[in-house]
Write a protein that holds these residues in place. Structure first.
Motif, PDB file in Angstrom:
ATOM      1  N   THR A 225       0.815  -1.225   0.000  1.00 57.60           N
ATOM      2  CA  THR A 225       0.000   0.000   0.000  1.00 57.60           C
ATOM      3  C   THR A 225       0.844   1.268   0.000  1.00 57.60           C
ATOM      4  OG1 THR A 225      -0.109   0.076   2.413  1.00 57.60           O
ATOM      5  CG2 THR A 225      -1.848  -1.149   1.282  1.00 57.60           C
ATOM      6  N   THR A 226       2.129   1.131   0.323  1.00 58.33           N
ATOM      7  CA  THR A 226       2.935   2.316   0.578  1.00 58.33           C
ATOM      8  C   THR A 226       4.355   2.146   0.061  1.00 58.33           C
ATOM      9  OG1 THR A 226       1.672   2.662   2.626  1.00 58.33           O
ATOM     10  CG2 THR A 226       3.725   3.901   2.392  1.00 58.33           C
ATOM     11  N   VAL A 227       4.902   3.225  -0.512  1.00 61.58           N
ATOM     12  CA  VAL A 227       6.330   3.301  -0.816  1.00 61.58           C
ATOM     13  C   VAL A 227       6.960   4.258   0.182  1.00 61.58           C
ATOM     14  CG1 VAL A 227       8.089   3.774  -2.558  1.00 61.58           C
ATOM     15  CG2 VAL A 227       5.827   2.970  -3.265  1.00 61.58           C
ATOM     16  N   ARG A 228       7.990   3.807   0.873  1.00 58.57           N
ATOM     17  CA  ARG A 228       8.706   4.611   1.864  1.00 58.57           C
ATOM     18  C   ARG A 228      10.013   5.080   1.242  1.00 58.57           C
ATOM     19  NH1 ARG A 228       6.900   3.493   6.969  1.00 58.57           N
ATOM     20  NH2 ARG A 228       8.907   4.059   7.881  1.00 58.57           N
ATOM     21  N   VAL A 229      10.243   6.387   1.216  1.00 61.03           N
ATOM     22  CA  VAL A 229      11.423   6.951   0.564  1.00 61.03           C
ATOM     23  C   VAL A 229      12.193   7.818   1.553  1.00 61.03           C
ATOM     24  CG1 VAL A 229      12.295   8.234  -1.428  1.00 61.03           C
ATOM     25  CG2 VAL A 229      10.076   7.059  -1.576  1.00 61.03           C
ATOM     26  N   SER A 230      13.500   7.591   1.630  1.00 60.80           N
ATOM     27  CA  SER A 230      14.370   8.440   2.464  1.00 60.80           C
ATOM     28  C   SER A 230      15.019   9.518   1.609  1.00 60.80           C
ATOM     29  CB  SER A 230      15.458   7.587   3.130  1.00 60.80           C
ATOM     30  OG  SER A 230      14.889   6.593   3.953  1.00 60.80           O
ATOM     31  N   ASN A 231      15.372  10.617   2.243  1.00 60.51           N
ATOM     32  CA  ASN A 231      16.145  11.697   1.593  1.00 60.51           C
ATOM     33  C   ASN A 231      15.435  12.299   0.386  1.00 60.51           C
ATOM     34  OD1 ASN A 231      18.310  11.197   3.436  1.00 60.51           O
ATOM     35  ND2 ASN A 231      18.928   9.472   2.150  1.00 60.51           N
ATOM     36  N   PHE A 232      14.126  12.450   0.497  1.00 65.60           N
ATOM     37  CA  PHE A 232      13.338  13.060  -0.579  1.00 65.60           C
ATOM     38  C   PHE A 232      13.368  14.578  -0.357  1.00 65.60           C
ATOM     39  CE2 PHE A 232       9.622  11.207  -3.222  1.00 65.60           C
ATOM     40  CZ  PHE A 232       9.928  12.038  -4.282  1.00 65.60           C
ATOM     41  N   SER A 233      14.184  15.302  -1.131  1.00 70.01           N
ATOM     42  CA  SER A 233      14.291  16.747  -0.944  1.00 70.01           C
ATOM     43  C   SER A 233      12.972  17.419  -1.305  1.00 70.01           C
ATOM     44  CB  SER A 233      15.408  17.321  -1.811  1.00 70.01           C
ATOM     45  OG  SER A 233      15.064  17.257  -3.186  1.00 70.01           O
ATOM     46  N   GLN A 234      12.777  18.643  -0.801  1.00 71.14           N
ATOM     47  CA  GLN A 234      11.547  19.370  -1.086  1.00 71.14           C
ATOM     48  C   GLN A 234      11.396  19.628  -2.581  1.00 71.14           C
ATOM     49  OE1 GLN A 234       9.185  20.029   1.112  1.00 71.14           O
ATOM     50  NE2 GLN A 234       7.872  20.895  -0.499  1.00 71.14           N
ATOM     51  N   GLU A 235      12.527  19.885  -3.247  1.00 70.23           N
ATOM     52  CA  GLU A 235      12.488  20.135  -4.691  1.00 70.23           C
ATOM     53  C   GLU A 235      12.017  18.895  -5.446  1.00 70.23           C
ATOM     54  OE1 GLU A 235      15.502  21.447  -8.344  1.00 70.23           O
ATOM     55  OE2 GLU A 235      16.219  21.369  -6.273  1.00 70.23           O
ATOM     56  N   LEU A 236      12.607  17.747  -5.127  1.00 71.48           N
ATOM     57  CA  LEU A 236      12.192  16.503  -5.785  1.00 71.48           C
ATOM     58  C   LEU A 236      10.770  16.125  -5.404  1.00 71.48           C
ATOM     59  CD1 LEU A 236      15.406  14.276  -5.591  1.00 71.48           C
ATOM     60  CD2 LEU A 236      14.384  15.327  -7.618  1.00 71.48           C
ATOM     61  N   SER A 254       9.884  12.571  10.693  1.00 71.42           N
ATOM     62  CA  SER A 254      11.095  11.748  10.720  1.00 71.42           C
ATOM     63  C   SER A 254      11.932  11.910   9.470  1.00 71.42           C
ATOM     64  CB  SER A 254      10.712  10.273  10.877  1.00 71.42           C
ATOM     65  OG  SER A 254       9.929   9.846   9.763  1.00 71.42           O
ATOM     66  N   GLY A 255      11.361  12.544   8.432  1.00 76.77           N
ATOM     67  CA  GLY A 255      12.067  12.704   7.164  1.00 76.77           C
ATOM     68  C   GLY A 255      11.694  11.655   6.133  1.00 76.77           C
ATOM     69  N   ILE A 256      10.954  10.641   6.538  1.00 82.86           N
ATOM     70  CA  ILE A 256      10.496   9.602   5.607  1.00 82.86           C
ATOM     71  C   ILE A 256       9.315  10.138   4.799  1.00 82.86           C
ATOM     72  CG2 ILE A 256       9.463   7.310   5.411  1.00 82.86           C
ATOM     73  CD1 ILE A 256      12.354   7.209   6.202  1.00 82.86           C
ATOM     74  N   THR A 257       9.359   9.918   3.497  1.00 84.29           N
ATOM     75  CA  THR A 257       8.240  10.291   2.629  1.00 84.29           C
ATOM     76  C   THR A 257       7.427   9.054   2.295  1.00 84.29           C
ATOM     77  OG1 THR A 257       9.462  12.137   1.653  1.00 84.29           O
ATOM     78  CG2 THR A 257       7.597  11.285   0.396  1.00 84.29           C
ATOM     79  N   LEU A 281      17.381   8.208  -5.946  1.00 86.09           N
ATOM     80  CA  LEU A 281      16.751   7.954  -4.643  1.00 86.09           C
ATOM     81  C   LEU A 281      16.607   6.452  -4.469  1.00 86.09           C
ATOM     82  CD1 LEU A 281      14.019  10.745  -4.787  1.00 86.09           C
ATOM     83  CD2 LEU A 281      16.040  10.717  -3.308  1.00 86.09           C
ATOM     84  N   THR A 282      17.719   5.815  -4.141  1.00 85.22           N
ATOM     85  CA  THR A 282      17.735   4.342  -4.093  1.00 85.22           C
ATOM     86  C   THR A 282      17.328   3.776  -2.739  1.00 85.22           C
ATOM     87  OG1 THR A 282      20.101   4.443  -3.586  1.00 85.22           O
ATOM     88  CG2 THR A 282      19.468   4.175  -5.909  1.00 85.22           C
ATOM     89  N   ASP A 283      17.219   4.653  -1.729  1.00 82.11           N
ATOM     90  CA  ASP A 283      16.828   4.185  -0.401  1.00 82.11           C
ATOM     91  C   ASP A 283      15.307   4.248  -0.272  1.00 82.11           C
ATOM     92  OD1 ASP A 283      16.694   3.385   2.194  1.00 82.11           O
ATOM     93  OD2 ASP A 283      17.783   5.095   3.045  1.00 82.11           O
TER      94      ASP A 283
END
Length: 302
Positions: A225-236, A254-257, A281-283
């Motif tokens: 149901t969900t993709v969890r992405v780390s280090n997703f900048s505001q621009e991206l 927490s910074g997780i998108t 964004l491989t994490d």
């Protein structure tokens, strides 16, 4: 069966509990989740009649209410609350604590040794509790609750101070008690593994109980149901929303998108994967919402 009927508690101008009505069934584990100071302990104290509500009633097995002292004694024969570490007597042994609780509730004496073995307490249970570590004291408090063997068991922050091994051990004992038909109500702000054993989980907010399954129906889904992405900048983040306008996307404190893909097909999942990799964004991972995610959405949103 334990029923709360239109429970309301107010301290001065603050309404801590608002017209709460709910029924807890035998063989059910219930989780109350909320930050400290939001009413968890207040609700537990109402169930135990340590605090009288401004309105509403606690009803046991469709008949018993806290209407007089005799009824209170009968209810407390069936409803118990796990002791706090401050309730322990430092000058007597853990085993004597267990004997006291077994005698108070007139439960089966065999439960004492059985519980000592299951919780791995044999090496220290005969020592004075003043010598115990935080984790040992917490296990003793839990053991005292188990030895009481009541129909309804209330536990406030049962996992405090426990290492992962003992968290898992206590979780297994809770499941065993559920299988025996006990009603177990656990209040906690620690979410580790609660979703693995609780049948229903409620968030407490603004004096109300909110069932997690109603807040997020996809929480109990077995599918992705969900993709969890780390280090997703505001621009991206902004570019992604334009690339995939039909998706609900949010970034937690927490910074997780989190990207909601509960209604998406395989092709869209593939497109999302390719996009994230192209942006380096491989994490990221595919899965489902966790209780920690929902907690953050409910209580910690920026």
């Amino acid at each position: 069966m334990l029923e709360l009927s239109h429970i309301g508690v107010q301290f001065g101008d603050k309404q801590v509990l608002k017209d709460i009505s709910i029924t807890f069934q035998p063989g059910e584990i219930i989780g109350f989740v909320a930050p400290n100071g939001t009413g968890k302990s207040t609700l537990m104290n109402v169930i135990m009649n340590y605090l009288s509500p401004n309105k509403g009633k606690v009803i046991l097995n469709n008949k018993l209410k806290y209407s007089n002292k005799a009824n209170e004694v009968k209810i407390h024969q069936a409803v118990s609350m796990m002791p706090d570490q401050s309730d322990l007597y430092n000058h007597i042994s853990g085993k004597n604590h267990l004997k006291i609780y077994q005698a108070m509730w007139n439960s089966n004496p065999k439960l004492i040794e059985d519980t000592i073995v299951k919780l791995g307490m044999a090496s220290y249970v005969k020592k004075k509790t003043g010598t115990y570590s935080l984790g040992m004291r917490q296990r003793l408090c839990f053991a005292m609750q188990i030895v009481s063997d009541t129909q309804v068991m209330l536990m406030d922050e049962v996992m405090n101070g426990l290492d992962p091994t003992h968290v898992e051990l206590i979780s297994q004992i809770l499941l065993q008690k559920k299988a025996e038909g006990k009603t177990i109500i656990i209040a906690s702000h620690l979410l580790e593994n609660l979703e693995q054993y609780a049948d229903r989980i409620f968030f407490m907010k603004n004096g109300d109980l909110k069932l997690v399954d109603e807040l997020a129906p996809e929480f109990t889904d077995k599918k992705v149901t969900t993709v969890r992405v780390s280090n997703f900048s505001q621009e991206l983040f902004e570019v992604f929303k334009k690339q995939f306008p039909g998706l609900h996307v949010q970034t937690l404190p927490s910074g997780i998108t989190l990207i909601d893909v509960s209604e998406q097909d395989t092709a869209t999942l593939g497109d999302i994967t390719q996009y994230l990799i192209a942006q380096q964004l491989t994490d990221f991972s595919f899965g489902k919402l966790t209780l920690n995610d929902l907690y953050s959405m409910e209580y910690q949103q920026r």
